[in-house]
Write a protein that holds these residues in place. Structure first.
Motif, PDB file in Angstrom:
ATOM      1  N   LYS A   1      -3.559  12.592 -22.179  1.00  0.00           N
ATOM      2  CA  LYS A   1      -4.950  12.754 -22.768  1.00  0.00           C
ATOM      3  C   LYS A   1      -4.862  13.798 -23.751  1.00  0.00           C
ATOM      4  CE  LYS A   1      -8.457  10.752 -19.827  1.00  0.00           C
ATOM      5  NZ  LYS A   1      -9.694  11.174 -19.057  1.00  0.00           N
ATOM      6  N   MET A   2      -4.116  15.157 -23.309  1.00  0.00           N
ATOM      7  CA  MET A   2      -3.877  16.082 -24.217  1.00  0.00           C
ATOM      8  C   MET A   2      -3.256  15.743 -25.427  1.00  0.00           C
ATOM      9  SD  MET A   2      -4.829  18.889 -22.866  1.00  0.00           S
ATOM     10  CE  MET A   2      -4.114  20.268 -23.419  1.00  0.00           C
TER      11      MET A   2
ATOM     12  N   GLN B   1      -3.526  12.965 -26.847  1.00  0.00           N
ATOM     13  CA  GLN B   1      -4.429  12.210 -27.767  1.00  0.00           C
ATOM     14  C   GLN B   1      -5.366  13.150 -28.522  1.00  0.00           C
ATOM     15  OE1 GLN B   1      -6.014   9.665 -24.706  1.00  0.00           O
ATOM     16  NE2 GLN B   1      -4.415   7.812 -25.562  1.00  0.00           N
ATOM     17  N   VAL B   2      -5.936  14.137 -27.822  1.00  0.00           N
ATOM     18  CA  VAL B   2      -6.667  15.003 -28.441  1.00  0.00           C
ATOM     19  C   VAL B   2      -6.102  15.679 -29.484  1.00  0.00           C
ATOM     20  CG1 VAL B   2      -8.050  17.160 -27.741  1.00  0.00           C
ATOM     21  CG2 VAL B   2      -8.077  15.661 -26.391  1.00  0.00           C
TER      22      VAL B   2
ATOM     23  N   VAL C   1      -6.150  13.911 -32.479  1.00  0.00           N
ATOM     24  CA  VAL C   1      -7.719  13.705 -32.908  1.00  0.00           C
ATOM     25  C   VAL C   1      -7.869  14.941 -34.002  1.00  0.00           C
ATOM     26  CG1 VAL C   1     -10.279  13.956 -32.831  1.00  0.00           C
ATOM     27  CG2 VAL C   1      -8.620  12.382 -31.240  1.00  0.00           C
ATOM     28  N   LEU C   2      -7.352  15.912 -33.337  1.00  0.00           N
ATOM     29  CA  LEU C   2      -7.704  17.368 -34.178  1.00  0.00           C
ATOM     30  C   LEU C   2      -6.734  17.631 -35.192  1.00  0.00           C
ATOM     31  CD1 LEU C   2      -7.451  19.948 -30.888  1.00  0.00           C
ATOM     32  CD2 LEU C   2      -9.694  19.225 -32.283  1.00  0.00           C
ATOM     33  N   LEU C   3      -5.604  16.728 -35.260  1.00  0.00           N
ATOM     34  CA  LEU C   3      -4.774  16.734 -36.359  1.00  0.00           C
ATOM     35  C   LEU C   3      -5.568  16.055 -37.449  1.00  0.00           C
ATOM     36  CD1 LEU C   3      -1.071  16.312 -35.052  1.00  0.00           C
ATOM     37  CD2 LEU C   3      -1.562  17.933 -36.796  1.00  0.00           C
ATOM     38  N   LEU C   4      -5.930  14.945 -37.059  1.00  0.00           N
ATOM     39  CA  LEU C   4      -6.509  14.059 -38.181  1.00  0.00           C
ATOM     40  C   LEU C   4      -7.652  14.900 -38.754  1.00  0.00           C
ATOM     41  CD1 LEU C   4      -6.742  11.444 -39.356  1.00  0.00           C
ATOM     42  CD2 LEU C   4      -8.397  10.729 -37.689  1.00  0.00           C
ATOM     43  N   THR C   5      -8.431  15.481 -38.117  1.00  0.00           N
ATOM     44  CA  THR C   5      -9.772  16.483 -38.486  1.00  0.00           C
ATOM     45  C   THR C   5      -9.351  17.386 -39.434  1.00  0.00           C
ATOM     46  OG1 THR C   5     -10.303  15.844 -36.118  1.00  0.00           O
ATOM     47  CG2 THR C   5     -11.839  17.271 -37.753  1.00  0.00           C
ATOM     48  N   SER C   6      -8.300  18.047 -39.051  1.00  0.00           N
ATOM     49  CA  SER C   6      -7.821  18.974 -39.824  1.00  0.00           C
ATOM     50  C   SER C   6      -7.602  18.373 -41.331  1.00  0.00           C
ATOM     51  CB  SER C   6      -6.504  19.704 -39.368  1.00  0.00           C
ATOM     52  OG  SER C   6      -6.823  20.039 -37.969  1.00  0.00           O
TER      53      SER C   6
ATOM     54  N   LEU D   1     -12.413  15.074 -24.810  1.00  0.00           N
ATOM     55  CA  LEU D   1     -11.484  14.243 -24.199  1.00  0.00           C
ATOM     56  C   LEU D   1     -11.822  12.716 -24.401  1.00  0.00           C
ATOM     57  CD1 LEU D   1     -10.291  15.916 -20.874  1.00  0.00           C
ATOM     58  CD2 LEU D   1      -9.082  15.445 -22.846  1.00  0.00           C
TER      59      LEU D   1
ATOM     60  N   THR E   1     -10.995   9.942 -27.932  1.00  0.00           N
ATOM     61  CA  THR E   1      -9.622   9.773 -28.318  1.00  0.00           C
ATOM     62  C   THR E   1      -9.392   8.574 -29.353  1.00  0.00           C
ATOM     63  OG1 THR E   1      -9.246   8.782 -26.375  1.00  0.00           O
ATOM     64  CG2 THR E   1      -8.922  11.185 -26.322  1.00  0.00           C
TER      65      THR E   1
ATOM     66  N   VAL F   1     -12.717   8.640 -34.180  1.00  0.00           N
ATOM     67  CA  VAL F   1     -12.940   9.482 -35.125  1.00  0.00           C
ATOM     68  C   VAL F   1     -13.495   8.973 -36.003  1.00  0.00           C
ATOM     69  CG1 VAL F   1     -12.041  11.211 -36.576  1.00  0.00           C
ATOM     70  CG2 VAL F   1     -11.071  11.063 -34.158  1.00  0.00           C
TER      71      VAL F   1
ATOM     72  N   VAL G   1     -18.325  16.891 -37.785  1.00  0.00           N
ATOM     73  CA  VAL G   1     -17.158  16.872 -37.287  1.00  0.00           C
ATOM     74  C   VAL G   1     -16.698  18.429 -37.334  1.00  0.00           C
ATOM     75  CG1 VAL G   1     -14.709  16.211 -37.440  1.00  0.00           C
ATOM     76  CG2 VAL G   1     -16.479  14.703 -38.022  1.00  0.00           C
TER      77      VAL G   1
ATOM     78  N   PHE H   1     -15.624  20.451 -33.470  1.00  0.00           N
ATOM     79  CA  PHE H   1     -14.321  21.094 -33.150  1.00  0.00           C
ATOM     80  C   PHE H   1     -14.317  22.582 -33.258  1.00  0.00           C
ATOM     81  CE2 PHE H   1     -13.477  16.716 -34.246  1.00  0.00           C
ATOM     82  CZ  PHE H   1     -13.129  16.134 -32.953  1.00  0.00           C
TER      83      PHE H   1
ATOM     84  N   MET I   1     -15.357  24.793 -35.310  1.00  0.00           N
ATOM     85  CA  MET I   1     -14.871  25.645 -36.567  1.00  0.00           C
ATOM     86  C   MET I   1     -15.824  26.426 -37.053  1.00  0.00           C
ATOM     87  SD  MET I   1     -12.478  22.872 -37.960  1.00  0.00           S
ATOM     88  CE  MET I   1     -11.056  22.185 -37.107  1.00  0.00           C
TER      89      MET I   1
ATOM     90  N   SER J   1      -1.979  22.618 -35.545  1.00  0.00           N
ATOM     91  CA  SER J   1      -1.285  21.553 -35.733  1.00  0.00           C
ATOM     92  C   SER J   1       0.237  22.183 -35.614  1.00  0.00           C
ATOM     93  CB  SER J   1      -1.470  20.928 -37.003  1.00  0.00           C
ATOM     94  OG  SER J   1      -1.202  21.783 -37.993  1.00  0.00           O
TER      95      SER J   1
END
Lengths: 283, 423
Positions: free
Chosen positions: A3-4, A6-7, A10-15, B20, B23, B28, B40, B44, B46, B118
């Motif tokens: 799960k971690m 996957q999260v 998601v964050l990468l994509l958002t960034s 969580l 996913t 998204v 968004v 997150f 920000m 990242s």
């Protein structure tokens, strides 16, 4: 764990989206490539040169130490012991790349036992440390000394083959401090000679060397981080300096009070957090 | 996505647990479709000035006239930490409180203190053990101790209220220096011990280099439920603790007893309060071999019901002067009798603790993390002095830790914790 992961995805994509949208007034763009080793070639080469130089000196210092042991000069061997080890401790991120050599040179009896091996497998500096400080003799340690010399020379020869990467340097700097936190602070590294502060200092110097090599790069990315690191290294070095013995070395770790070790430990933790942020050099 | 989730995402809010659930790329895409970019962004974490998110489950508000964790009812778990300030200037300390403000708002929304980066060569910004847990009624309460004002490098000497000084020595105190004082305190309370610990761990971590840990104590409370209401919790001696407490829902009581009013202290303390902390060891082994009648005479109440001695209901009037065959019904050495001899009141908000075994005696190291809030330290001091040498409870307890902190007023949006003191 899954799960971690996957999260993170998601964050990468958002960034990525954020960078594209220009809504990032407060955010630095996050680069997609984590490792860009090519831009750090100079730093990597300089670090390898540093490690080779340290291990050259380690060979020389070990030769003198081994000679004293074989000549039966207990006091002289005791004097040479801790300073010789400092070259090894400074370059530990590289030295420990060789899984078999590192324990042959540097294992404590406790490490051997943890591995499920018998005392007869024990070799290297700490075995001779036992002879010098606990038994007060060198007799019977001649072969150990010869083997140590061979192992140290082998280490020096092999270091040429190590591929140094920015990752190794980043992880190595933090590992050097972790070494301090887990074994030096507790006085468990040099249980017979109590010369832990020499190893402590050398580990810190090893981490500081990596910082110095990255400094120019870091300065461009986060000048405040450079200032924090300089201040944190300075306060830790100042604390260590309080325990110098006035003869170019350090007092016995046994002399330190609980307050002394707590202050040292806190200074290491203060340094550790910003040090782990050095990873931005690859961005 | 359920309607509920969609609604919350649309309102630009997201909890750790919902994060969580969201996913995979498809999800998204759906968020972006539903709420646009700003959703968004904020989702997150920000937004550097994060507001309270009213849509989050089990949420206590961070912003307000007073800090959270004081008038907040029914706390279950506490992680309390006393810190030493090693910041070298007021500016550094102020920056730390500004950072803590932002992080506290996020933590109390049940979110990570900061989004993940990242670059996987960096350690995670948030330590992560609260991922998937909701806000859990987390409250965070910050205060400063008298020693902070004596640190000349900070230049706060003139801001020190005269009443902010170390608590006096009380009869039978056996203080252990490891549990005394502190420059800064943070009290984290939550329904979940891991949420409380996570909050303190991350705040301390982001304060490295400016604060070090002096002492800490975790504690717990459990509540009997009646008609879905929490009843008075029991301490480890099994007696109800807090029956006659200040009513936190009465703004009149709170003004009279807890919140500093204009001209009562330094201006920066208005709407703040003083926190008295005592780590009280309870000798469970000796208590457990004490007759029930002796236990009840010690407190002045019946054990199971919590009622005053000779009465049936917990909330009946004490009527201290009651006599029976010439003797007092409520002994004049009982804890409740002595506590009621002074007119001072305070808001008690204590927790039990159990910390393993005392290596010297083989007995439980357990007791009470006594926390009380009052507008002036003398309220606590007068009550504690009244208990004095005569309190029958003294046979079973030893005060080991002691500290006094001045807790800031609440934070208005756009400002930060302690702004009244540091600006």
């Amino acid at each position: 764990m899954k799960k971690m992961m996957q999260v993170t995805g998601v964050l990468l994509l958002t960034s990525g989206l954020l960078v594209g949208c220009g809504t990032t007034a407060t955010e630095k763009p996050i680069k997609k490539e984590v490792s860009q080793a090519s831009t750090l070639d100079t730093e990597v080469a300089a670090y390898k040169a540093f490690a080779i130089d340290q291990l050259d000196q380690f060979v020389i210092a070990t030769e003198a130490f081994v000679e004293a042991v074989k000549a039966g000069e207990v006091e002289k061997a005791k004097e040479l012991y801790a300073p010789a080890r400092m070259y090894f401790e400074r370059s530990e991120p590289i030295a420990e790349s060789f899984g078999d050599l590192d324990p042959r040179i540097d294992a404590r009896l406790a490490d051997i036992k943890e591995e499920g091996q018998g005392e007869e497998e024990w070799s290297g500096y700490h075995k001779i440390e036992y002879g010098l400080w606990v038994e007060g003799k060198t007799e019977g340690y001649e072969e150990v000394a010869d083997q140590l010399m061979k192992d140290v020379k082998e280490l020096r020869a092999k270091v040429e083959t190590v591929t140094v990467t920015p990752d190794l340097m980043i992880v190595g700097a933090v590992d050097l401090l972790n070494e301090v936190s887990t074994s030096k602070i507790t006085g468990e590294e040099e249980i017979y000679s109590h010369t832990d502060l020499y190893d402590f200092k050398a580990n810190v110097e090893g981490a500081e060397e990596i910082f110095k090599l990255f400094k120019a790069n870091l300065q461009e990315k986060d000048a405040a981080l450079v200032t924090t690191l300089e201040e944190s290294f300075a306060s830790l070095n100042d604390l260590l300096a309080k325990h110098e013995d006035g003869k170019g070395g350090y007092v016995s770790y046994e002399v330190l009070t609980k307050e002394d070790t707590k202050a040292l430990s806190e200074a290491v933790d203060h340094l550790g957090e910003p040090l782990s942020q050095m990873a931005i050099v690859v961005e | 996505m359920s309607e509920q989730e969609e609604k919350s995402v649309f309102q630009k809010k997201i909890s750790r647990r919902k994060l969580l659930k969201l996913t995979g790329i498809g999800t998204v895409g759906a968020i972006i479709g539903a709420s646009g970019m700003t959703g968004v962004l904020s989702a997150f974490g920000m937004n550097p000035f994060e507001d309270d998110d009213e849509t989050v489950e089990n949420k206590i508000k961070f912003y307000g006239k007073h800090q959270s964790g004081i008038a907040t009812k029914g706390p279950e778990h506490v992680y309390f930490v006393s810190l030493t300030c090693v910041a070298k200037s007021k500016k550094e300390l102020k920056e730390l409180f500004q950072l803590w403000t932002k992080q506290s708002a996020e933590l109390m929304n049940g979110r990570l203190i900061e989004q993940a980066k990242s670059n996987t060569l960096l350690p995670p910004v948030d330590t992560g053990e609260a991922v998937g847990l909701n806000a859990s009624h987390l409250t965070l309460t910050f205060g400063v101790g008298p020693s902070l004002f004596e640190n000349k490098a900070l230049g706060l000497q003139s801001m020190k209220p005269t009443e902010l000084k170390d608590l006096p020595h009380f009869p039978k105190d056996q203080l252990d220096a490891h549990y005394v004082g502190g420059d800064i305190c943070i009290q984290a309370c939550a329904d979940d011990p891991q949420v409380a610990f996570h909050a303190i761990r991350n705040l301390v971590r982001s304060g490295r280099g400016k604060v070090t840990m002096h002492w800490s104590q975790a504690g717990f409370n459990s509540y009997e439920m009646k008609h879905k209401e929490k009843r008075t919790p029991r301490n480890l001696f099994a007696f109800k603790d807090g029956t006659g407490n200040v009513n936190v829902e009465s703004s009149k009581d709170m003004k009279e007893v807890v919140w500093v009013q204009p001209s009562e202290s330094k201006n920066w303390m208005i709407d703040g309060t003083y926190l008295a902390v005592r780590r009280i060891q309870m000798h469970l082994e000796t208590w457990d071999r004490t007759a029930l009648s002796g236990q009840e005479e010690t407190f002045g109440r019946h054990r199971d019901s919590g009622a005053p001695l000779g009465k049936m209901d917990e909330f009946e009037d004490m009527e201290l002067d009651r006599k029976e065959s010439g003797g007092r019904v409520v002994p004049d050495t009982s804890h409740v009798f002595l506590a009621l001899q002074v007119k001072d009141r305070m808001l008690r908000r204590s927790f039990s603790y159990s910390d393993g075994i005392n290596p010297n005696t083989g007995a439980f190291d357990a007791g009470l993390l006594f926390l009380s809030f009052q507008k002036h330290p003398k309220q606590f001091i007068n009550i504690q002095n009244s208990l004095g040498r005569n309190d029958k409870l003294n046979e079973y307890i030893t005060h080991r830790g002691s500290a006094l902190f001045a807790c800031f007023p609440g934070v208005t949006k756009g400002s930060y914790l302690g702004a009244e003191l540091f600006d």
